[in-house]
Scaffold this active site. Structure first.
Site, PDB file in Angstrom:
ATOM      1  N   GLY A 122      -1.090 -22.517  15.023  1.00 19.13           N
ATOM      2  CA  GLY A 122      -0.190 -23.244  14.128  1.00 19.13           C
ATOM      3  C   GLY A 122       1.284 -23.155  14.434  1.00 19.13           C
ATOM      4  N   GLY A 123       2.038 -22.694  13.421  1.00 18.95           N
ATOM      5  CA  GLY A 123       3.488 -22.623  13.532  1.00 18.95           C
ATOM      6  C   GLY A 123       3.955 -21.680  14.615  1.00 18.95           C
ATOM      7  N   THR A 133      -8.646 -17.274  12.849  1.00 25.76           N
ATOM      8  CA  THR A 133      -8.913 -16.352  13.968  1.00 25.76           C
ATOM      9  C   THR A 133     -10.198 -15.553  13.782  1.00 25.76           C
ATOM     10  OG1 THR A 133      -7.548 -14.673  12.898  1.00 25.76           O
ATOM     11  CG2 THR A 133      -6.454 -16.115  14.500  1.00 25.76           C
ATOM     12  N   ILE A 135      -6.230 -12.265   5.260  1.00 26.52           N
ATOM     13  CA  ILE A 135      -7.577 -11.873   5.689  1.00 26.52           C
ATOM     14  C   ILE A 135      -7.623 -11.741   7.219  1.00 26.52           C
ATOM     15  CG2 ILE A 135     -10.027 -12.474   5.691  1.00 26.52           C
ATOM     16  CD1 ILE A 135      -8.836 -11.772   2.938  1.00 26.52           C
ATOM     17  N   LYS A 144      -7.944  -0.076  16.131  1.00 26.57           N
ATOM     18  CA  LYS A 144      -9.136   0.717  16.428  1.00 26.57           C
ATOM     19  C   LYS A 144      -9.330   0.854  17.933  1.00 26.57           C
ATOM     20  CE  LYS A 144     -14.161   0.906  15.822  1.00 26.57           C
ATOM     21  NZ  LYS A 144     -15.320   0.425  15.053  1.00 26.57           N
ATOM     22  N   HIS A 170      22.234  20.477 -12.389  1.00 25.26           N
ATOM     23  CA  HIS A 170      20.818  20.872 -12.336  1.00 25.26           C
ATOM     24  C   HIS A 170      19.991  20.100 -13.370  1.00 25.26           C
ATOM     25  CE1 HIS A 170      21.672  23.950  -9.390  1.00 25.26           C
ATOM     26  NE2 HIS A 170      22.616  24.436 -10.163  1.00 25.26           N
ATOM     27  N   GLY A 220      31.459  20.750  -9.364  1.00 22.44           N
ATOM     28  CA  GLY A 220      30.313  20.504  -8.489  1.00 22.44           C
ATOM     29  C   GLY A 220      29.213  19.692  -9.122  1.00 22.44           C
ATOM     30  N   ARG A 228       7.993  14.100 -30.366  1.00 20.20           N
ATOM     31  CA  ARG A 228       8.455  15.258 -29.607  1.00 20.20           C
ATOM     32  C   ARG A 228       8.971  14.792 -28.241  1.00 20.20           C
ATOM     33  NH1 ARG A 228       4.005  19.542 -27.940  1.00 20.20           N
ATOM     34  NH2 ARG A 228       3.847  18.138 -26.152  1.00 20.20           N
TER      35      ARG A 228
END
Length: 508
Positions: free
Chosen positions: A37-38, A69, A128, A139, A270, A299, A504
């Site tokens: 295709g493209g 494919t 896909i 693989k 902290h 700091g 809480r």
């Protein structure tokens, strides 16, 4: 053979950016190119000859491009083992040509979901053929080179140039690992999309962007950040963010998000706030936040939810701080603040999204909903005879917001616009209160008329007893203790007001 000269390639990509130099190299090496295709059209425009995949397979692209494919002549060409007599014999028997290089990417599934597209459009972006080609070529990395992302085009180009159109076994194994990273990341996002509705109890997390940090919490600990910080911040000045910087920045961003529609400033150390204030200007909000703890601010990490102007910058410039976060900076303010080359200045571009938190623990991972609940006056249940005034209710809302973002056990003392002190991370709520009282007094705050917030219920009346002695007039807490009434009775007997929220806010 460990080094293999590339003689044939299959190229089928969605993104064609920066593909031209590779096409030029393959053309110069006389590599046979198959395409679709493209991509086929793009390669031909580069002056290279292309064999259409349809010519190889004998099938056209069908089902609206869903099948192009997926054919034995393609997958056989990729998967057959070049050193296996049976595979070679079958490839010859069925006229299956070897394919040595596969360059393929995937439809933009993540981007399509993020765009708010319809489900039909999203489903069509589930690749896909591409994902199958990636897995097949990876693989068989012993014989095939796989390029699964445009991010690897440059690396392939360099190797082809340096090795006269060949790749080594090490190259192919490296590219295979990269390919499986691409495919696993892709599948993770597809699963998470479907699992929004299905709620399958499985945790899939995948981040493809990684940044090595100088070190972790301590110099002997290696660390990385996985994610896209550039999506959230523009870094305008300073050294690279450290692990501890990032932890504090996360806490700061979460805290300041509580103050929508107000001009707020917070100073954290902290992950706990040592100063929080709201005011009519960033300068005044900073001054009030700094007053709460002029020692711990050194700091620290600073954050505001409004533009930083020159007046605010001049006020805070003398303080040594690690990070300043704001949605914007005036140019003259930015120029002044950049005077310290290591000072980290961050422009926050977007609010953090997401509703989940995860954490490694023992031999697994725990996950929970983020604590996104913030109580307002409408959530207050007055449980005492004395009803808090409007001013006290505003102060209780303010204190509860800060309390929610402070490590447990915690007690917050404040008025409606300024944190006076916090008792942080204590094993006893009484100790947290005593710590807060001592700290507030050490920085010159008068506690008569102040309010108190607690992240969890009072198991005994001792906290309200101590608070009453200091002149604290109103209290907000979740409630839920079997001895709630003891605290309520003490407040009634001593003219204090108390509201309960039923929520809480432990933070560990």
């Amino acid at each position: 053979m460990a080094t293999k000269k590339i003689q044939s390639a299959l190229i089928s990509v969605f993104y064609k950016d920066n593909l031209e130099p590779i096409i030029a190299q393959l053309k110069a090496q006389g590599v046979k190119i198959y395409s679709t295709g493209g991509t086929q059209k793009f390669i031909e425009e580069q002056g290279a000859e292309v064999i259409p995949v349809e010519e190889l397979t004998g099938y056209p692209s069908i089902f609206g491009g869903r099948v192009k494919t997926l054919h034995p002549k393609i997958f056989g060409g990729i998967l057959h083992r070049r050193d296996h007599d049976g595979d070679i014999s079958q490839a010859t028997e069925f006229d299956i040509p070897a394919i040595d290089l596969v360059i393929v990417d995937l439809y933009p599934f993540e981007e399509t979901v993020a765009s708010g597209a319809s489900e039909a459009d999203i489903i069509e972006k589930i690749d896909i053929g591409g994902i199958s080609l990636i897995r097949a070529a990876a693989k068989n990395f012993k014989d095939v080179t796989i390029i699964a992302s445009k991010a690897q085009y440059g690396e392939l180009e360099e190797r082809l140039k340096a090795q006269d159109g060949a790749t080594t076994l090490e190259d192919r194994r490296y590219f295979a690992a990269q390919a499986f990273q691409v495919s696993s990341n892709y599948d993770t996002h597809i699963f998470n999309y479907f699992n929004r509705a299905e709620g399958i109890p499985a945790l899939k997390v995948s981040e493809s962007k990684a940044k090595a940090l100088r070190y972790g919490e301590n110099p002997h600990q290696a660390a990385h950040f996985y994610g896209d910080l550039e999506e959230l911040f523009d870094q305008l000045n300073g050294k690279d963010l450290s692990y501890n910087n990032l932890v504090d920045v996360d806490a700061a961003v979460a805290l300041i998000a509580e103050f929508k529609g107000e001009t707020a400033f917070a100073i954290l150390k902290h992950t706990n706030s040592c100063g929080v204030a709201i005011a009519d200007s960033v300068k005044v909000a900073y001054q009030k936040a700094f007053e709460a703890d002029t020692t711990s601010a050194f700091g620290g990490v600073l954050i505001t939810n409004q533009n930083v102007d020159l007046a605010a910058a001049e006020e805070m410039n003398s303080l040594f701080f690690e990070v300043l976060i704001a949605p914007s900076f005036d140019e003259d303010a930015l120029s002044l603040l950049k005077g310290k080359k290591n000072r980290i200045l961050l422009r926050q571009k977007i609010q953090i999204e997401g509703t989940k938190q995860i954490k490694t623990l023992l031999n697994g991972i725990i996950e929970q909903d983020k604590d996104l609940q913030t109580e307002t006056k409408a959530d207050f249940k007055v449980v005492t005879k004395v009803v808090p005034t409007e001013e006290e209710q505003d102060a209780l809302v303010f204190a509860a917001k800060v309390c929610k973002h402070t490590k447990s056990n915690t007690i917050i003392l404040s008025n409606s616009t300024q944190l006076f002190a916090s008792g942080v991370g204590q094993t006893s709520r009484v100790d947290a209160l005593r710590q807060a009282i001592e700290k507030a007094k050490s920085f010159g705050f008068e506690l008569k008329g102040a309010v108190m917030a607690s992240d969890a219920f009072f198991p005994f009346p001792d906290c309200v007893e101590i608070a009453s002695k200091e002149g604290i007039s109103a209290v907000v807490q979740p409630g839920g203790s079997i001895k709630d009434q003891d605290s309520i009775d003490f407040c009634d007997a001593n003219g204090m007001s108390m509201v309960m929220t039923g929520v809480r806010h432990f933070k560990h």
